[in-house]
Scaffold this motif. Sequence first.
Motif, PDB file in Angstrom:
ATOM      1  N   PHE A  17       0.838  -1.189   0.000  1.00  0.00           N
ATOM      2  CA  PHE A  17       0.000   0.000   0.000  1.00  0.00           C
ATOM      3  C   PHE A  17       0.881   1.251   0.000  1.00  0.00           C
ATOM      4  O   PHE A  17       0.523   2.277  -0.573  1.00  0.00           O
ATOM      5  CB  PHE A  17      -0.932   0.011   1.212  1.00  0.00           C
ATOM      6  CG  PHE A  17      -2.145  -0.851   1.037  1.00  0.00           C
ATOM      7  CD1 PHE A  17      -3.277  -0.370   0.398  1.00  0.00           C
ATOM      8  CD2 PHE A  17      -2.146  -2.153   1.504  1.00  0.00           C
ATOM      9  CE1 PHE A  17      -4.397  -1.170   0.230  1.00  0.00           C
ATOM     10  CE2 PHE A  17      -3.260  -2.964   1.346  1.00  0.00           C
ATOM     11  CZ  PHE A  17      -4.390  -2.473   0.707  1.00  0.00           C
ATOM     12  N   ALA A  18       1.997   1.187   0.661  1.00  0.00           N
ATOM     13  CA  ALA A  18       2.906   2.331   0.715  1.00  0.00           C
ATOM     14  C   ALA A  18       3.585   2.587  -0.636  1.00  0.00           C
ATOM     15  O   ALA A  18       4.003   3.700  -0.928  1.00  0.00           O
ATOM     16  CB  ALA A  18       3.955   2.109   1.799  1.00  0.00           C
ATOM     17  N   TYR A  19       3.700   1.637  -1.455  1.00  0.00           N
ATOM     18  CA  TYR A  19       4.353   1.608  -2.776  1.00  0.00           C
ATOM     19  C   TYR A  19       5.698   2.322  -2.796  1.00  0.00           C
ATOM     20  O   TYR A  19       5.788   3.524  -2.648  1.00  0.00           O
ATOM     21  CB  TYR A  19       3.480   2.197  -3.871  1.00  0.00           C
ATOM     22  CG  TYR A  19       3.909   1.632  -5.220  1.00  0.00           C
ATOM     23  CD1 TYR A  19       4.708   2.385  -6.089  1.00  0.00           C
ATOM     24  CD2 TYR A  19       3.555   0.352  -5.564  1.00  0.00           C
ATOM     25  CE1 TYR A  19       5.117   1.844  -7.300  1.00  0.00           C
ATOM     26  CE2 TYR A  19       3.968  -0.190  -6.757  1.00  0.00           C
ATOM     27  CZ  TYR A  19       4.743   0.558  -7.627  1.00  0.00           C
ATOM     28  OH  TYR A  19       5.161  -0.004  -8.792  1.00  0.00           O
ATOM     29  N   LEU A 197       5.663   7.740   6.472  1.00  0.00           N
ATOM     30  CA  LEU A 197       6.519   7.297   5.372  1.00  0.00           C
ATOM     31  C   LEU A 197       7.586   8.336   5.087  1.00  0.00           C
ATOM     32  O   LEU A 197       7.306   9.536   5.103  1.00  0.00           O
ATOM     33  CB  LEU A 197       5.692   7.083   4.107  1.00  0.00           C
ATOM     34  CG  LEU A 197       4.704   5.916   4.115  1.00  0.00           C
ATOM     35  CD1 LEU A 197       3.811   5.998   2.885  1.00  0.00           C
ATOM     36  CD2 LEU A 197       5.434   4.595   4.161  1.00  0.00           C
ATOM     37  N   ASN A 198       8.791   7.887   4.825  1.00  0.00           N
ATOM     38  CA  ASN A 198       9.861   8.753   4.346  1.00  0.00           C
ATOM     39  C   ASN A 198      10.308   8.187   3.003  1.00  0.00           C
ATOM     40  O   ASN A 198      11.158   7.293   2.936  1.00  0.00           O
ATOM     41  CB  ASN A 198      11.014   8.781   5.339  1.00  0.00           C
ATOM     42  CG  ASN A 198      12.100   9.779   4.928  1.00  0.00           C
ATOM     43  OD1 ASN A 198      12.168  10.207   3.781  1.00  0.00           O
ATOM     44  ND2 ASN A 198      12.950  10.134   5.876  1.00  0.00           N
ATOM     45  N   ALA A 203      11.702   4.368   3.901  1.00  0.00           N
ATOM     46  CA  ALA A 203      11.504   3.905   5.269  1.00  0.00           C
ATOM     47  C   ALA A 203      10.061   4.143   5.704  1.00  0.00           C
ATOM     48  O   ALA A 203       9.409   5.089   5.262  1.00  0.00           O
ATOM     49  CB  ALA A 203      12.463   4.612   6.225  1.00  0.00           C
ATOM     50  N   ILE A 204       9.580   3.271   6.571  1.00  0.00           N
ATOM     51  CA  ILE A 204       8.255   3.417   7.172  1.00  0.00           C
ATOM     52  C   ILE A 204       8.416   3.287   8.679  1.00  0.00           C
ATOM     53  O   ILE A 204       9.187   2.445   9.159  1.00  0.00           O
ATOM     54  CB  ILE A 204       7.265   2.371   6.617  1.00  0.00           C
ATOM     55  CG1 ILE A 204       5.864   2.594   7.201  1.00  0.00           C
ATOM     56  CG2 ILE A 204       7.741   0.947   6.858  1.00  0.00           C
ATOM     57  CD1 ILE A 204       4.786   1.754   6.517  1.00  0.00           C
ATOM     58  N   TYR A 205       7.708   4.142   9.411  1.00  0.00           N
ATOM     59  CA  TYR A 205       7.817   4.200  10.868  1.00  0.00           C
ATOM     60  C   TYR A 205       6.437   3.870  11.442  1.00  0.00           C
ATOM     61  O   TYR A 205       5.497   4.653  11.307  1.00  0.00           O
ATOM     62  CB  TYR A 205       8.290   5.578  11.318  1.00  0.00           C
ATOM     63  CG  TYR A 205       9.575   5.993  10.626  1.00  0.00           C
ATOM     64  CD1 TYR A 205      10.813   5.766  11.209  1.00  0.00           C
ATOM     65  CD2 TYR A 205       9.543   6.583   9.362  1.00  0.00           C
ATOM     66  CE1 TYR A 205      11.984   6.126  10.564  1.00  0.00           C
ATOM     67  CE2 TYR A 205      10.707   6.945   8.711  1.00  0.00           C
ATOM     68  CZ  TYR A 205      11.928   6.711   9.315  1.00  0.00           C
ATOM     69  OH  TYR A 205      13.091   7.063   8.660  1.00  0.00           O
ATOM     70  N   LEU A 206       6.327   2.706  12.073  1.00  0.00           N
ATOM     71  CA  LEU A 206       5.054   2.208  12.595  1.00  0.00           C
ATOM     72  C   LEU A 206       4.920   2.544  14.071  1.00  0.00           C
ATOM     73  O   LEU A 206       5.705   2.080  14.901  1.00  0.00           O
ATOM     74  CB  LEU A 206       4.968   0.689  12.407  1.00  0.00           C
ATOM     75  CG  LEU A 206       4.853   0.177  10.965  1.00  0.00           C
ATOM     76  CD1 LEU A 206       5.170  -1.312  10.905  1.00  0.00           C
ATOM     77  CD2 LEU A 206       3.461   0.447  10.423  1.00  0.00           C
ATOM     78  N   MET A 207       3.916   3.348  14.400  1.00  0.00           N
ATOM     79  CA  MET A 207       3.651   3.702  15.788  1.00  0.00           C
ATOM     80  C   MET A 207       3.073   2.502  16.537  1.00  0.00           C
ATOM     81  O   MET A 207       2.626   1.530  15.934  1.00  0.00           O
ATOM     82  CB  MET A 207       2.671   4.873  15.848  1.00  0.00           C
ATOM     83  CG  MET A 207       3.067   6.097  15.032  1.00  0.00           C
ATOM     84  SD  MET A 207       4.647   6.843  15.521  1.00  0.00           S
ATOM     85  CE  MET A 207       5.690   6.413  14.129  1.00  0.00           C
TER      86      MET A 207
END
Length: 215
Positions: A17-19, A197-198, A203-207
Amino acid sequence: MRGWTQLRKNIVRLCFFAYLLLFSFSCSDVNIKISTVHHQLVYDYSSKNAAPTVKLSIFAEISSGDNRIQTVTLKNTTNGMSWTVDPADVVSSSSSKKKYAGYSSFCIPGSLKFEKAVYQIIYEDKAGKTTDALITINQDDADKYASTALNKTDKQYLVMGKNGKILYTGAYDETLSSNEMIKQAYPDVDYYRQYVLNVDVNAIYLMPAVYIKSE
């Protein structure tokens, strides 16, 4: 916190989904063909006061030979460090009907990092034939962003069902204003997570996960 196995599956789904960004590739065998390689560093916060665990997710879009892939190997071309996963994960995108092969949980032991380098990802089929791709990873740049990720205001939302299905992913809307509203909009909800998302450093940062209690 629920088991990592289920969480890993959820992260695999979220990555699509973030692609992610495209990277160059080269094929060494016609039996397995890859058209695009996606990679993403995944920062998973179990709580706001704890340092995140960091894993690397790499998936290639497979245009042929997906049913024959057996292993995936990641190799740092600078220092020779390598990881091999057997069997590789092969997943499908329900929206695009495309298939992807790779692994979502490559990790570095101890306090080491994915150093800035070119990495080779190698796919091997059941007959021992291979194809490969090259990507560049730089965890130092992603780490710099991680220190402020929790305070970002442009967080996205991931709502997960009890069966591991993604119920919603995207920007904030009124259905996310309270646990009661989330439960009303998504009766099968298990938990939700905010994420940032960065794209610049993949990179993805999951809370931390927020579980919705059943009545």
